[in-house]
Design a protein around this motif. Structure first.
Motif, PDB file in Angstrom:
ATOM      1  N   SER A 103       0.956  -4.816  11.066  1.00 53.16           N
ATOM      2  CA  SER A 103      -0.070  -4.147  11.875  1.00 53.16           C
ATOM      3  C   SER A 103      -0.221  -2.688  11.467  1.00 53.16           C
ATOM      4  CB  SER A 103       0.295  -4.226  13.361  1.00 53.16           C
ATOM      5  OG  SER A 103       1.443  -3.440  13.619  1.00 53.16           O
ATOM      6  N   GLY A 104       0.825  -2.150  10.832  1.00 49.87           N
ATOM      7  CA  GLY A 104       0.764  -0.760  10.390  1.00 49.87           C
ATOM      8  C   GLY A 104       1.176   0.237  11.448  1.00 49.87           C
ATOM      9  N   GLU A 105       1.604  -0.249  12.593  1.00 52.58           N
ATOM     10  CA  GLU A 105       1.950   0.662  13.682  1.00 52.58           C
ATOM     11  C   GLU A 105       3.441   0.657  13.962  1.00 52.58           C
ATOM     12  OE1 GLU A 105      -0.333  -0.486  17.053  1.00 52.58           O
ATOM     13  OE2 GLU A 105      -2.257   0.009  16.116  1.00 52.58           O
ATOM     14  N   VAL A 106       3.925   1.796  14.438  1.00 52.07           N
ATOM     15  CA  VAL A 106       5.274   1.896  14.994  1.00 52.07           C
ATOM     16  C   VAL A 106       5.072   2.211  16.467  1.00 52.07           C
ATOM     17  CG1 VAL A 106       7.443   3.164  14.976  1.00 52.07           C
ATOM     18  CG2 VAL A 106       6.271   2.713  12.825  1.00 52.07           C
ATOM     19  N   ALA A 107       5.542   1.330  17.324  1.00 52.29           N
ATOM     20  CA  ALA A 107       5.265   1.468  18.752  1.00 52.29           C
ATOM     21  C   ALA A 107       5.746   2.808  19.297  1.00 52.29           C
ATOM     22  CB  ALA A 107       5.919   0.320  19.520  1.00 52.29           C
ATOM     23  N   SER A 108       4.874   3.470  20.029  1.00 50.79           N
ATOM     24  CA  SER A 108       5.183   4.804  20.546  1.00 50.79           C
ATOM     25  C   SER A 108       6.229   4.773  21.652  1.00 50.79           C
ATOM     26  CB  SER A 108       3.917   5.475  21.055  1.00 50.79           C
ATOM     27  OG  SER A 108       3.346   4.707  22.093  1.00 50.79           O
ATOM     28  N   LYS A 109       6.496   3.592  22.228  1.00 47.08           N
ATOM     29  CA  LYS A 109       7.474   3.532  23.327  1.00 47.08           C
ATOM     30  C   LYS A 109       8.878   3.900  22.874  1.00 47.08           C
ATOM     31  CE  LYS A 109       8.046  -1.456  22.740  1.00 47.08           C
ATOM     32  NZ  LYS A 109       7.799  -2.777  23.337  1.00 47.08           N
ATOM     33  N   SER A 111       1.149   1.544  -5.414  1.00 42.02           N
ATOM     34  CA  SER A 111       1.816   1.702  -4.117  1.00 42.02           C
ATOM     35  C   SER A 111       2.249   3.153  -3.965  1.00 42.02           C
ATOM     36  CB  SER A 111       3.058   0.810  -4.041  1.00 42.02           C
ATOM     37  OG  SER A 111       2.746  -0.528  -4.293  1.00 42.02           O
ATOM     38  N   ARG A 112       1.928   3.764  -2.848  1.00 41.45           N
ATOM     39  CA  ARG A 112       2.394   5.122  -2.582  1.00 41.45           C
ATOM     40  C   ARG A 112       3.846   5.052  -2.138  1.00 41.45           C
ATOM     41  NH1 ARG A 112       1.034  10.556  -0.928  1.00 41.45           N
ATOM     42  NH2 ARG A 112      -1.131  10.245  -1.495  1.00 41.45           N
ATOM     43  N   LEU A 113       4.701   5.844  -2.783  1.00 41.50           N
ATOM     44  CA  LEU A 113       6.107   5.935  -2.392  1.00 41.50           C
ATOM     45  C   LEU A 113       6.237   6.893  -1.221  1.00 41.50           C
ATOM     46  CD1 LEU A 113       9.221   5.592  -2.817  1.00 41.50           C
ATOM     47  CD2 LEU A 113       9.066   7.505  -4.430  1.00 41.50           C
ATOM     48  N   ILE A 114       6.917   6.450  -0.184  1.00 41.05           N
ATOM     49  CA  ILE A 114       7.315   7.296   0.948  1.00 41.05           C
ATOM     50  C   ILE A 114       8.836   7.360   0.880  1.00 41.05           C
ATOM     51  CG2 ILE A 114       7.224   7.630   3.445  1.00 41.05           C
ATOM     52  CD1 ILE A 114       4.431   7.368   2.176  1.00 41.05           C
ATOM     53  N   TYR A 115       9.392   8.566   0.836  1.00 40.13           N
ATOM     54  CA  TYR A 115      10.855   8.651   0.733  1.00 40.13           C
ATOM     55  C   TYR A 115      11.330   9.975   1.297  1.00 40.13           C
ATOM     56  CZ  TYR A 115      11.362  12.056  -3.071  1.00 40.13           C
ATOM     57  OH  TYR A 115      11.388  13.208  -3.811  1.00 40.13           O
ATOM     58  N   GLY A 116      12.636  10.202   1.229  1.00 40.31           N
ATOM     59  CA  GLY A 116      13.264  11.333   1.899  1.00 40.31           C
ATOM     60  C   GLY A 116      13.060  12.709   1.310  1.00 40.31           C
ATOM     61  N   GLY A 117      12.292  12.840   0.231  1.00 40.40           N
ATOM     62  CA  GLY A 117      11.883  14.147  -0.265  1.00 40.40           C
ATOM     63  C   GLY A 117      12.836  14.876  -1.186  1.00 40.40           C
ATOM     64  N   GLY A 118      14.015  14.295  -1.477  1.00 35.49           N
ATOM     65  CA  GLY A 118      14.979  14.979  -2.336  1.00 35.49           C
ATOM     66  C   GLY A 118      14.686  14.791  -3.813  1.00 35.49           C
ATOM     67  N   SER A 119      15.260  15.688  -4.622  1.00 33.72           N
ATOM     68  CA  SER A 119      15.065  15.596  -6.082  1.00 33.72           C
ATOM     69  C   SER A 119      16.318  15.117  -6.790  1.00 33.72           C
ATOM     70  CB  SER A 119      14.654  16.963  -6.639  1.00 33.72           C
ATOM     71  OG  SER A 119      15.676  17.915  -6.431  1.00 33.72           O
ATOM     72  N   VAL A 120      17.368  14.814  -6.038  1.00 30.26           N
ATOM     73  CA  VAL A 120      18.648  14.435  -6.631  1.00 30.26           C
ATOM     74  C   VAL A 120      18.952  12.959  -6.386  1.00 30.26           C
ATOM     75  CG1 VAL A 120      19.623  16.759  -6.498  1.00 30.26           C
ATOM     76  CG2 VAL A 120      19.890  15.194  -4.561  1.00 30.26           C
ATOM     77  N   GLY A 121      19.900  12.433  -7.144  1.00 33.38           N
ATOM     78  CA  GLY A 121      20.351  11.061  -6.977  1.00 33.38           C
ATOM     79  C   GLY A 121      19.262  10.048  -7.259  1.00 33.38           C
ATOM     80  N   ILE A 122      19.442   8.848  -6.722  1.00 37.74           N
ATOM     81  CA  ILE A 122      18.462   7.788  -6.913  1.00 37.74           C
ATOM     82  C   ILE A 122      17.141   8.185  -6.262  1.00 37.74           C
ATOM     83  CG2 ILE A 122      17.947   5.344  -6.541  1.00 37.74           C
ATOM     84  CD1 ILE A 122      20.937   4.797  -6.588  1.00 37.74           C
ATOM     85  N   MET A 153       8.385   8.843   8.238  1.00 38.72           N
ATOM     86  CA  MET A 153       8.554   7.886   7.144  1.00 38.72           C
ATOM     87  C   MET A 153       8.169   6.488   7.609  1.00 38.72           C
ATOM     88  SD  MET A 153      12.131   9.339   5.521  1.00 38.72           S
ATOM     89  CE  MET A 153      12.336   8.116   4.224  1.00 38.72           C
ATOM     90  N   ALA A 154       8.620   6.107   8.804  1.00 43.65           N
ATOM     91  CA  ALA A 154       8.326   4.782   9.340  1.00 43.65           C
ATOM     92  C   ALA A 154       6.830   4.615   9.608  1.00 43.65           C
ATOM     93  CB  ALA A 154       9.123   4.539  10.617  1.00 43.65           C
ATOM     94  N   GLU A 155       6.197   5.663  10.121  1.00 40.58           N
ATOM     95  CA  GLU A 155       4.768   5.591  10.430  1.00 40.58           C
ATOM     96  C   GLU A 155       3.915   5.491   9.172  1.00 40.58           C
ATOM     97  OE1 GLU A 155       3.782   8.993  12.788  1.00 40.58           O
ATOM     98  OE2 GLU A 155       4.614   8.135  14.627  1.00 40.58           O
ATOM     99  N   LYS A 156       4.284   6.223   8.127  1.00 33.41           N
ATOM    100  CA  LYS A 156       3.459   6.289   6.915  1.00 33.41           C
ATOM    101  C   LYS A 156       3.631   5.078   5.997  1.00 33.41           C
ATOM    102  CE  LYS A 156       2.828  11.280   6.626  1.00 33.41           C
ATOM    103  NZ  LYS A 156       1.361  11.233   6.564  1.00 33.41           N
ATOM    104  N   LYS A 189       0.824  -1.211   0.000  1.00 33.38           N
ATOM    105  CA  LYS A 189       0.000   0.000   0.000  1.00 33.38           C
ATOM    106  C   LYS A 189       0.860   1.263   0.000  1.00 33.38           C
ATOM    107  CE  LYS A 189      -3.860   2.261   2.221  1.00 33.38           C
ATOM    108  NZ  LYS A 189      -3.499   3.453   2.936  1.00 33.38           N
ATOM    109  N   SER A 190       1.858   1.278   0.871  1.00 31.06           N
ATOM    110  CA  SER A 190       2.794   2.405   0.911  1.00 31.06           C
ATOM    111  C   SER A 190       4.179   1.846   1.226  1.00 31.06           C
ATOM    112  CB  SER A 190       2.375   3.442   1.956  1.00 31.06           C
ATOM    113  OG  SER A 190       2.247   2.853   3.222  1.00 31.06           O
ATOM    114  N   VAL A 191       5.137   2.171   0.360  1.00 32.10           N
ATOM    115  CA  VAL A 191       6.473   1.595   0.449  1.00 32.10           C
ATOM    116  C   VAL A 191       7.488   2.714   0.687  1.00 32.10           C
ATOM    117  CG1 VAL A 191       8.242   0.248  -0.752  1.00 32.10           C
ATOM    118  CG2 VAL A 191       5.804  -0.274  -1.120  1.00 32.10           C
ATOM    119  N   CYS A 192       8.210   2.608   1.792  1.00 30.36           N
ATOM    120  CA  CYS A 192       9.288   3.556   2.078  1.00 30.36           C
ATOM    121  C   CYS A 192      10.553   3.063   1.392  1.00 30.36           C
ATOM    122  CB  CYS A 192       9.506   3.659   3.578  1.00 30.36           C
ATOM    123  SG  CYS A 192      10.858   4.773   4.024  1.00 30.36           S
TER     124      CYS A 192
END
Length: 194
Positions: free
Chosen positions: A186-192, A37-48, A97-100, A5-8
């Protein structure tokens, strides 16, 4: 929730790399769009980073870029995405990024890519998430990394079961297959942890 669904995607921001890595990034981006699949990534326009994002957008897909203020200029924040989120710092960026994301794919990259991979593997080891992690071993780029982890296991610094925290793929089709057949996260990143 499907791992597709969403791939980092974690990858390098350097333009000075072989075309074999650039082509792999483009192929992955096209395939993610094809699978909606929605791409989740670091937001840059350069490189790979930029190549993967452009390939998803050019193929009709959706992209969420997440970049901290101080890197927006340095990594040249991408202005042609579905969504660009500017964060205050690296920790906020990585956590978002991890949460999305429902899964993680690690392309060739530098020290930052290594750090992101090890953070997500460590979080998974600690039970903070259960999302699939796939190393895209383009042209044997990550052979030494896999060998190092196997060495850690053989020397008892890591447990045998740690080897199952991630999978390795050598083609884009293998990545898609591994994500399609991965247990539903589960889609969650534990808040602890945060």
């Amino acid at each position: 929730m499907s791992a597709l669904k969403s791939v980092c995607v974690y990858c390098g921001a350097s333009n000075n790399v072989s075309d074999v890595y650039k082509n792999a990034g483009q192929q992955l981006g096209q395939k993610l769009a094809e699978h909606k699949s929605r791409l989740i990534y670091g937001g840059g326009s350069v490189g790979i980073m930029g190549i993967v994002a452009d390939a998803v957008m050019d193929s009709g897909g959706e992209v969420t870029g997440i970049i901290p203020k101080f890197l927006d200029d340095y990594e040249v924040g991408h202005q042609h995405l579905t969504e660009l989120i500017i964060t205050e710092n690296m920790h906020e960026r990585k956590n978002l990024m991890a949460e999305k994301a429902e899964s993680f794919v690690v392309l060739p990259g530098g020290l930052g890519t290594l750090e992101e991979f090890f953070e997500m593997v460590t979080w998974k080891q600690l039970g903070l998430h259960d999302k699939p992690i796939v190393i895209f071993n383009v042209n044997g780029f990550w052979d030494a990394l896999v060998t190092l982890i196997d060495h850690q296991i053989s020397e008892k610094f890591a447990r045998e079961e740690n080897r199952s925290l991630f999978t390795v793929a050598t083609t884009v089709d293998e990545i898609i297959e591994q994500l399609e057949t991965a247990p539903t996260p589960s889609g969650e990143v534990a808040s602890k942890w945060t």
